[in-house]
Design a protein around this motif. Structure first.
Motif: not given
Ligand SMILES: Nc1nc2c(c(=O)[nH]1)N[C@H]1C(S)=C(S)[C@@H](COP(=O)(O)OP(=O)(O)OC[C@H]3O[C@@H](n4cnc5c(=O)[nH]c(N)nc54)[C@H](O)[C@@H]3O)O[C@H]1N2
Ligand SMILES: Nc1nc2c(c(=O)[nH]1)N[C@H]1C(S)=C(S)[C@@H](COP(=O)(O)OP(=O)(O)OC[C@H]3O[C@@H](n4cnc5c(=O)[nH]c(N)nc54)[C@H](O)[C@@H]3O)O[C@H]1N2
Ligand code: SF4
Ligand SMILES: [Mo]
Length: 711
Positions: A144-160, A317-319, A683-691
Motif C-alpha cells: 500500500i505504501g503507508t506506515n498506518n499499521i497498528d495492533n491491540c498492544s495500543r490498548v493494552c501494554h503499549s505503555p509497558t 491502562e491509565h492516563r 495513547a493507551c486508553p484509560e479503561y481503568k478509571v471512569v467516573a
C-alpha cells in the motif's frame, strides 16, 4: 462465583499418567493468552477430540487452564466464517475468493490513487502468528505504501513497551516465569493472574505456598491476595503514589544497592530529590491506603536478595500508565534486582502473540525489533529486501485512525482479527468512525460487532488451523502447528495477506510460513538465529543470536540504552484523567473474568457460556446497600460518555467507591462508558478509571442485599 471449573489452572490427568489420550497429538501453542502454554491437540477423523497440556511446555509444565484445555469447540462452530462475503445492497453475499481479493485490491487501489496511501490503515491481529503480523505490516508498508499499521498492544501494554525501552532498552520482560520460583518475594501490581493468566496464577500460588512472600496492590482483593503476606487495597489511578512511597522507604532505609546505582544507572540524584516528597503518610493519603503497608511492602521487596515484580493492565491502562511502568523499573534499578535469577520484571502481556505482533513491526513508527521507520539504514534494508521505496513518515495509531476516519482523512481500513467496535473505548466514536469509512475489510473467523460495518469479510483460520510462531510474555518464540484444516473455504491469514498483496502488485514471494520466518531472521537482529528447527519443542527467548543461542535473562551486564545504563525516572504522581464527583460518585474499573476472553467471539461459542453468560457489575456491599442494589439486580451505569445496563454482583473484594465490569458480551456495551482519555505517551486508553453513577433498575430475585462469594 464458585463452580467446579473455577479452579483456574487445571492439572491434566494425563500428566499424572491416568488418562493418556491415544497418540501424541499435534504439539502446538495455546492461542488465547500470553502465558504461551504448550498444548497437544488430539484429532480423530478431522474433528478435535481434546486438548491436553504438554509436559515439556516451559511456561506450563503440564498445566493448562479452562480456556486452553476446554474452550476449543468454537473451532467447529456452525457460525465460523467459511466463505468470502461482500456487502451488496446492505446484505452480505457469498462470493469466490477471486472476486473478494480483486474487490479488495480494486477498492484499496482506487482510494490510494484518489487520496494517497495514507488514507488507508491496517490492524494486524495479535491473535495471529508472527509470520502473519510481519506480512500484514509488509502489506501496509510495501504493497500500500503507508506506515498506518497498528495492533491491540495500543490498548493494552503499549505503555509497558514504552517504559521498558526508556528505562532499560528492550521491549520485553527481563526474565521468565521461572523467576517466580527463584524469587524470595514478589510484588503483583494491577494484574489478576488467576483469572487472566491462570497457569502463571497457579505457579504463583504454589510458589507462595512454598514461601514466596507475595505483595498484591490492587483496588480489588484479587484471589492471589489470599496467598500473599500483604495486600494493599488502593484507589484506582494512584499507583504512582504507592510506587514512589515504596522507593522513598527503600532509599531512607538504605535498602538500595549503591554499587549497582553508581555503576549501572543514571538519574539517581534527581530521583532521590523527588522521593523526599513521597513519605508513606503522603503517599498513603493519595492512594487511600495505610502508610504502614507501604513501609512493609518496601521491606518485603528490599530486605531479600531476589525479588520480582509482575504487572498488568491495572498499571498500563491509565492516563500515566507509561510513567507508572517506569516507576516499577525504578524499584528494580534502585535495589539492583534485575538481570539475575529471581529478579525479573514480568509484565503479563495479554494476547497470545501481542509481544510478537509488536516485535514484528506491526506498529506505526517501527519496523521489527522496534527500529524507527525514520532510521535510514533500517528503512533501506527493508527497501532492498522488498524491492520498493518505503515511507519515512510514522503512521496513525489506532485512536488517530478513528479520528482520521471521522474527519474524512482516512478512507479505508483493513482489520485483521480485532473487534474494535466492542473492545476499543468510546464505542459511539468507534462506530461513527467505522460508519464514516468508504471501505472496510475485516479478516475474521467469526462475524462480530466490527464486521457489521465491513464491505468485505475474508474468512480466516484460527490458531488450530495454521503454522507459524507466537511469542509469549517471556519473549519466548514458540512453534504453532496445524491440527485441523480450515473450515469450508476459509484460508490462513498468511495466504490471504499474500494474495491481497499480489493483487495490489506486490509479490511477497512466501510459499510457506517458514519463508516468512527466514525473512524475519534476515532482517531482524533479535531473531537472527531463529528457525523452526531450532525452536524445537520448547522455543527460544529473544534475542536469539546467529548461532541459535537465546537470552532468557536480559541485562546481566549492561542495559540496551544508549549509555548502557538503566535510566531512573523522576516522575511525580499525577491524578487520573477522570475523577468521581457529586454527580458521578463511583469509579468504574473494567477488566476480565476467567471464563471469557476479550470480545468473547470464541469463548461464547464453547461450554464456558454455561459457566458464565453475562457481564457483571461487581460492587461493594457497602455501596450496594446505600444504593438499594441487591445481588442480581439490573443496574443502570452512567458515565460522562454513555450509559449501559449490567447485572450487579456484590463482592467484598472490591474497594468501596469502586465498581468493576467485564466487557466480554457485546450486548453489555461496557465500552460505551469509557471515554477518550488515554496514556500521555502511547495513547493507551484509560479503561481503568471512569467516573460513573449506578442506579438500580429492577429488583433482584431476593430483595435483601445478599453477599455473593466474590472473586
Ligand atoms: N480469562 C481471560 N484471560 C485473559 C483475557 C481475557 O479477556 N479473559 N485477556 C488477555 C489480555 S488481552 C490481557 S491484556 C490480559 C490482562 O490481564 P490483567 O492485566 O491481569 O487484567 P485486568 O482484569 O484487565 O486488570 C488487572 C487488574 O488491575 C486492577 N486495577 C485496575 N486499576 C488499577 C490501579 O489503578 N492500580 C492497581 N494497582 N490495580 C488496578 C484491576 O482491579 C484488576 O484486578 O489478560 C489476558 N488473559
Ligand atoms: N473496557 C475494556 N475494554 C478493553 C480492555 C479492558 O480492560 N477494558 N482491554 C483491552 C485489551 S488489553 C485488549 S488486548 C483488547 C482486545 O480486543 P480484541 O483484540 O478486539 O479482542 P479478541 O477477542 O482477542 O479478538 C479479536 C478478534 O480476532 C478474531 N480472531 C481470533 N483468532 C484469529 C485468527 O487467528 N485470525 C483472525 N483473522 N482473526 C482471529 C476473534 O474472532 C475476534 O473477533 O480489548 C481491549 N478492551
Ligand atoms: S494460561 Fe493462557 S496460554 Fe495457558 S492454557 Fe490458559 S489461556 Fe492458554
Ligand atoms: Mo490485551
Amino acid at each position: 462465583m464458585e463452580h467446579p471449573g473455577a479452579d483456574a489452572a487445571l492439572l491434566e490427568a494425563a500428566a499424572e499418567g491416568a488418562l493418556q489420550p491415544e497418540g501424541a497429538g499435534t504439539l502446538t501453542t495455546c492461542g488465547y493468552c500470553g502465558v504461551g502454554c504448550r498444548l497437544r491437540a488430539h484429532v480423530h477423523a478431522g474433528s478435535l477430540l481434546s486438548i491436553t497440556p504438554a509436559l515439556e511446555g516451559p511456561a506450563n509444565r503440564g498445566h493448562a487452564c479452562l480456556k486452553g484445555r476446554f474452550a476449543h469447540r468454537f473451532a467447529r462452530s456452525r457460525e465460523r466464517l467459511t466463505e468470502p462475503l461482500i456487502r451488496r445492497g446492505g446484505r452480505l453475499v457469498a462470493v469466490s475468493w477471486e472476486e473478494a481479493i480483486a474487490t479488495v485490491a480494486d477498492r484499496l487501489g482506487a482510494i490510494r490513487r484518489d487520496h494517497g496511501a495514507d488514507a488507508i490503515a491496517g490492524l494486524a491481529s495479535s491473535r495471529g502468528t508472527n509470520e502473519e503480523c510481519f506480512a500484514m505490516a509488509r502489506l501496509m508498508r510495501a504493497a500500500i505504501g503507508t506506515n498506518n499499521i497498528d495492533n491491540c498492544s495500543r490498548v493494552c501494554h503499549s505503555p509497558t513497551s514504552y517504559a521498558l525501552r526508556r528505562s532499560l532498552g528492550l521491549s520485553g520482560a527481563t526474565g521468565t516465569f521461572d523467576d517466580i520460583e527463584r524469587a524470595q518475594a514478589a510484588i503483583i501490581i494491577g494484574a489478576n493472574p488467576t483469572q487472566a493468566h491462570p497457569v502463571v496464577g497457579a505457579r504463583i500460588k504454589q510458589a507462595a505456598l512454598r514461601g514466596l512472600a507475595l505483595v498484591t496492590i490492587d483496588p480489588r482483593r484479587i484471589e492471589l491476595a489470599d496467598y500473599g503476606v500483604l495486600h494493599i487495597g488502593i484507589r484506582a489511578g494512584t499507583n504512582a503514589a504507592v510506587l514512589l512511597g515504596i522507593a522513598h522507604v527503600l532509599v531512607r532505609e538504605g535498602l538500595i544497592d549503591e554499587d549497582f546505582i553508581a555503576q549501572r544507572t543514571e538519574g539517581y540524584e534527581t530521583l532521590a530529590a523527588l522521593l523526599d516528597a513521597y513519605d508513606p503518610p503522603t503517599a498513603g493519603a493519595i492512594a487511600g491506603c495505610d502508610p504502614q503497608a507501604i513501609e512493609e511492602a518496601a521491606h518485603i521487596y528490599g530486605d531479600c536478595e531476589r525479588a520480582s515484580i509482575l504487572w498488568g493492565l491495572g498499571v498500563t491502562e491509565h492516563r500515566y500508565g507509561s510513567e507508572v511502568a517506569q516507576l516499577i523499573c525504578n524499584l528494580a534499578l534502585l535495589s539492583g534486582k534485575i538481570g539475575a535469577p529471581g529478579c525479573a520484571l514480568l509484565p503479563l502481556r495479554g494476547q497470545n502473540n501481542v509481544q510478537g505482533s509488536s516485535d514484528m513491526g506491526a506498529l506505526p513508527d517501527t519496523y521489527s525489533a522496534y527500529r524507527s521507520v525514520t532510521d535510514e539504514a533500517v528503512a533501506g534494508s527493508f527497501e532492498a529486501a522488498w524491492g520498493t521505496p518505503l515511507s519515512r513518515r510514522p503512521g496513525y495509531r489506532i485512536p488517530e485512525m478513528l479520528d482520521g476516519a471521522c474527519a474524512g482523512d482516512l478512507k479505508a481500513m483493513y482489520i485483521v482479527g480485532e473487534d474494535i467496535a466492542q473492545t476499543d473505548p468510546n464505542s459511539a466514536h468507534v462506530r461513527a468512525a467505522l460508519e464514516a469509512l468508504d471501505f472496510l475489510v475485516c479478516q475474521e473467523i467469526f462475524e462480530n460487532e466490527t464486521t457489521a460495518y465491513a464491505d468485505v469479510i475474508l474468512p480466516a483460520s484460527s490458531f488450530l488451523e495454521k503454522e507459524g510462531t507466537f511469542t509469549n510474555a517471556e519473549r519466548r518464540i514458540q512453534h504453532v502447528a496445524p491440527a485441523l484444516a480450515p473450515p469450508g473455504q476459509a484460508r490462513t491469514d498468511l495466504e490471504i495477506i499474500v494474495d491481497v498483496a499480489r493483487a495490489l502488485g506486490h509479490e511477497m514471494g512466501y510459499r510457506a510460513p517458514a519463508d516468512v520466518m527466514a525473512e524475519i531472521a534476515a532482517l531482524t537482529p533479535h531473531f537472527a538465529g531463529v528457525t523452526y528447527e531450532r525452536l524445537g519443542d520448547t522455543g527460544l527467548c529473544w534475542p536469539v543470536h546467529a548461532d541459535g543461542s537465546d537470552s532468557a535473562i536480559l541485562y546481566t551486564d549492561r542495559f540496551h540504552t544508549a549509555s548502557g545504563r538503566g535510566r531512573l525516572a523522576a516522575l511525580p504522581y499525577k491524578p487520573p484523567g477522570e475523577q468521581p464527583d457529586a454527580e458521578l460518585p463511583l469509579t468504574l474499573v473494567t477488566g476480565r473474568i476467567l471464563e471469557h476472553y476479550n470480545a468473547g467471539t470464541m469463548t461464547r461459542r464453547t461450554p464456558n457460556l454455561a459457566l458464565c453468560d453475562h457481564d457483571r457489575l461487581e460492587i461493594n456491599p457497602i455501596d450496594a446497600r446505600r444504593l438499594w442494589i441487591s445481588e442480581g439486580a439490573t443496574v443502570s451505569v452512567r458515565s460522562r460518555h454513555g450509559r449501559c445496563e449490567l447485572r450487579a454482583s456484590l463482592s467484598e473484594r472490591i474497594e468501596p467507591g469502586h465498581v468493576f465490569a467485564s466487557f466480554h458480551f457485546p450486548e453489555s456495551r461496557t465500552n460505551l462508558l469509557v471515554g477518550a482519555s488515554a496514556d500521555v505517551n502511547t495513547a493507551c486508553p484509560e479503561y481503568k478509571v471512569v467516573a460513573v453513577d449506578v442506579r438500580p433498575l429492577s429488583e433482584a430475585p431476593s430483595q435483601r442485599p445478599a453477599l455473593a462469594s466474590g472473586r
